[in-house]
Design a protein around this motif. Sequence first.
Motif, PDB file in Angstrom:
ATOM      1  N   GLN A   1      -3.865  26.691  36.013  1.00 54.28           N
ATOM      2  CA  GLN A   1      -4.854  27.183  36.977  1.00 54.28           C
ATOM      3  C   GLN A   1      -5.311  26.062  37.899  1.00 54.28           C
ATOM      4  OE1 GLN A   1      -7.723  28.844  34.272  1.00 54.28           O
ATOM      5  NE2 GLN A   1      -6.531  30.705  33.940  1.00 54.28           N
ATOM      6  N   HIS A   2      -5.525  24.882  37.343  1.00 58.57           N
ATOM      7  CA  HIS A   2      -5.969  23.731  38.136  1.00 58.57           C
ATOM      8  C   HIS A   2      -4.986  23.443  39.271  1.00 58.57           C
ATOM      9  CE1 HIS A   2      -7.741  19.780  38.998  1.00 58.57           C
ATOM     10  NE2 HIS A   2      -6.490  19.328  39.043  1.00 58.57           N
ATOM     11  N   TYR A   3      -3.707  23.522  38.967  1.00 60.84           N
ATOM     12  CA  TYR A   3      -2.681  23.206  39.962  1.00 60.84           C
ATOM     13  C   TYR A   3      -2.180  24.447  40.707  1.00 60.84           C
ATOM     14  CZ  TYR A   3      -2.571  18.470  38.150  1.00 60.84           C
ATOM     15  OH  TYR A   3      -2.925  17.205  37.781  1.00 60.84           O
ATOM     16  N   GLY A   4      -2.719  25.629  40.372  1.00 59.20           N
ATOM     17  CA  GLY A   4      -2.265  26.856  41.022  1.00 59.20           C
ATOM     18  C   GLY A   4      -0.782  27.091  40.782  1.00 59.20           C
ATOM     19  N   CYS A   5      -0.366  26.830  39.567  1.00 64.78           N
ATOM     20  CA  CYS A   5       1.052  26.809  39.226  1.00 64.78           C
ATOM     21  C   CYS A   5       1.348  27.789  38.088  1.00 64.78           C
ATOM     22  CB  CYS A   5       1.397  25.377  38.804  1.00 64.78           C
ATOM     23  SG  CYS A   5       3.073  25.108  38.275  1.00 64.78           S
ATOM     24  N   GLU A   6       2.391  28.589  38.267  1.00 62.80           N
ATOM     25  CA  GLU A   6       2.879  29.413  37.162  1.00 62.80           C
ATOM     26  C   GLU A   6       3.449  28.482  36.093  1.00 62.80           C
ATOM     27  OE1 GLU A   6       2.919  32.731  36.457  1.00 62.80           O
ATOM     28  OE2 GLU A   6       1.583  32.951  38.169  1.00 62.80           O
ATOM     29  N   LEU A   7       3.202  28.795  34.829  1.00 65.82           N
ATOM     30  CA  LEU A   7       3.675  27.924  33.756  1.00 65.82           C
ATOM     31  C   LEU A   7       5.078  28.271  33.275  1.00 65.82           C
ATOM     32  CD1 LEU A   7       0.416  27.542  31.654  1.00 65.82           C
ATOM     33  CD2 LEU A   7       1.437  25.895  33.240  1.00 65.82           C
TER      34      LEU A   7
ATOM     35  N   ALA B   1       3.294  25.940  23.667  1.00 68.77           N
ATOM     36  CA  ALA B   1       4.218  26.076  24.793  1.00 68.77           C
ATOM     37  C   ALA B   1       4.691  27.518  24.911  1.00 68.77           C
ATOM     38  CB  ALA B   1       5.412  25.126  24.621  1.00 68.77           C
ATOM     39  N   LEU B   2       5.114  28.094  23.796  1.00 65.65           N
ATOM     40  CA  LEU B   2       5.588  29.489  23.816  1.00 65.65           C
ATOM     41  C   LEU B   2       4.480  30.443  24.240  1.00 65.65           C
ATOM     42  CD1 LEU B   2       7.845  29.903  20.657  1.00 65.65           C
ATOM     43  CD2 LEU B   2       8.536  29.749  23.044  1.00 65.65           C
ATOM     44  N   ALA B   3       3.284  30.241  23.698  1.00 67.57           N
ATOM     45  CA  ALA B   3       2.165  31.135  24.009  1.00 67.57           C
ATOM     46  C   ALA B   3       1.784  31.094  25.482  1.00 67.57           C
ATOM     47  CB  ALA B   3       0.951  30.777  23.139  1.00 67.57           C
ATOM     48  N   ALA B   4       2.050  29.963  26.145  1.00 65.17           N
ATOM     49  CA  ALA B   4       1.719  29.816  27.570  1.00 65.17           C
ATOM     50  C   ALA B   4       2.938  30.066  28.464  1.00 65.17           C
ATOM     51  CB  ALA B   4       1.160  28.419  27.827  1.00 65.17           C
ATOM     52  N   ASN B   5       4.038  30.465  27.858  1.00 66.80           N
ATOM     53  CA  ASN B   5       5.287  30.726  28.589  1.00 66.80           C
ATOM     54  C   ASN B   5       5.903  29.448  29.159  1.00 66.80           C
ATOM     55  OD1 ASN B   5       7.319  32.506  29.304  1.00 66.80           O
ATOM     56  ND2 ASN B   5       6.453  32.902  31.323  1.00 66.80           N
ATOM     57  N   CYS B   6       5.597  28.305  28.525  1.00 60.77           N
ATOM     58  CA  CYS B   6       6.193  27.033  28.911  1.00 60.77           C
ATOM     59  C   CYS B   6       7.493  26.819  28.143  1.00 60.77           C
ATOM     60  CB  CYS B   6       5.255  25.867  28.575  1.00 60.77           C
ATOM     61  SG  CYS B   6       3.769  25.761  29.584  1.00 60.77           S
ATOM     62  N   GLN B   7       8.273  25.857  28.588  1.00 58.94           N
ATOM     63  CA  GLN B   7       9.480  25.434  27.881  1.00 58.94           C
ATOM     64  C   GLN B   7       9.065  24.446  26.786  1.00 58.94           C
ATOM     65  OE1 GLN B   7      13.046  25.870  27.952  1.00 58.94           O
ATOM     66  NE2 GLN B   7      12.739  24.608  26.143  1.00 58.94           N
ATOM     67  N   PRO B   8       9.287  24.775  25.486  1.00 58.97           N
ATOM     68  CA  PRO B   8       8.940  23.825  24.433  1.00 58.97           C
ATOM     69  C   PRO B   8       9.917  22.652  24.391  1.00 58.97           C
ATOM     70  CG  PRO B   8       9.802  25.873  23.474  1.00 58.97           C
ATOM     71  CD  PRO B   8       9.787  26.046  24.960  1.00 58.97           C
ATOM     72  N   VAL B   9       9.351  21.442  24.355  1.00 53.86           N
ATOM     73  CA  VAL B   9      10.145  20.218  24.305  1.00 53.86           C
ATOM     74  C   VAL B   9       9.583  19.347  23.184  1.00 53.86           C
ATOM     75  CG1 VAL B   9      10.956  18.205  25.589  1.00 53.86           C
ATOM     76  CG2 VAL B   9      10.510  20.356  26.810  1.00 53.86           C
ATOM     77  N   LEU B  10      10.455  18.937  22.275  1.00 49.73           N
ATOM     78  CA  LEU B  10      10.054  18.117  21.133  1.00 49.73           C
ATOM     79  C   LEU B  10      10.571  16.697  21.305  1.00 49.73           C
ATOM     80  CD1 LEU B  10       8.830  18.038  18.195  1.00 49.73           C
ATOM     81  CD2 LEU B  10      11.167  18.487  17.394  1.00 49.73           C
ATOM     82  N   VAL B  11       9.688  15.724  21.104  1.00 47.38           N
ATOM     83  CA  VAL B  11      10.115  14.329  21.033  1.00 47.38           C
ATOM     84  C   VAL B  11      10.102  13.912  19.564  1.00 47.38           C
ATOM     85  CG1 VAL B  11       9.481  13.544  23.351  1.00 47.38           C
ATOM     86  CG2 VAL B  11       7.747  13.566  21.546  1.00 47.38           C
ATOM     87  N   LYS B  12      10.959  12.949  19.240  1.00 42.72           N
ATOM     88  CA  LYS B  12      11.086  12.508  17.850  1.00 42.72           C
ATOM     89  C   LYS B  12      10.064  11.436  17.477  1.00 42.72           C
ATOM     90  CE  LYS B  12      16.037  13.497  17.748  1.00 42.72           C
ATOM     91  NZ  LYS B  12      17.380  12.869  17.599  1.00 42.72           N
TER      92      LYS B  12
END
Length: 177
Positions: A112-118, A134-145
């Motif tokens: 919302q702050h950036y006016g950007c679809e997630l 990430a899933l709940a917000a419709n983002c791409q989940p990315v895992l770092v080790k």
Amino acid sequence: MKLLILDRDGVINEDSDAYIKSVAEWIPIPGAIAAIAQLSRAGWTVAVATNQSGIARGYYDLATLDAMHAGLRERVAQEGGEVGLIVFCPHGPDAGCDCRKPKPGMLRTIGQHYGCELSGVWFVGDSSSDLEAALAANCQPVLVKTGKGRKTLGKPLPSGTLIFEDLAAIARELTHK
């Protein structure tokens, strides 16, 4: 807009089961500051979404958290980059708020702050709760080790989760396309 959202503890800085309670305990993961600066210089907006229940637990106060984030911004600026919006959840796990990950509230606030679809925006984390948010917000989940990431690898991951060694590897991937 090229937006990237990062978890903090375990992604940008070393994590601790005893919480990061002071500026002195806030220690960047090797390569993380340079990676954020590299992304920023390449036109990425790098935002941060971090659970900080240590505030609710009384381990540190808002001034200390602000000082940690000011230090992050200063270190990235010294490398020629910029940190975007930093959103945090100060609540404990039983508060029932919508901001504490795995809930999507903080990610939605950033969108919302950036006016950007997630949709498709990468959210980089090291824990299952990050990937679930990430899933709940419709983002791409990315895992770092880094951080809890290697331990998280031993758990079921959301379908399509991208996996990288660390934040520096993500910066290389996103800035050399």
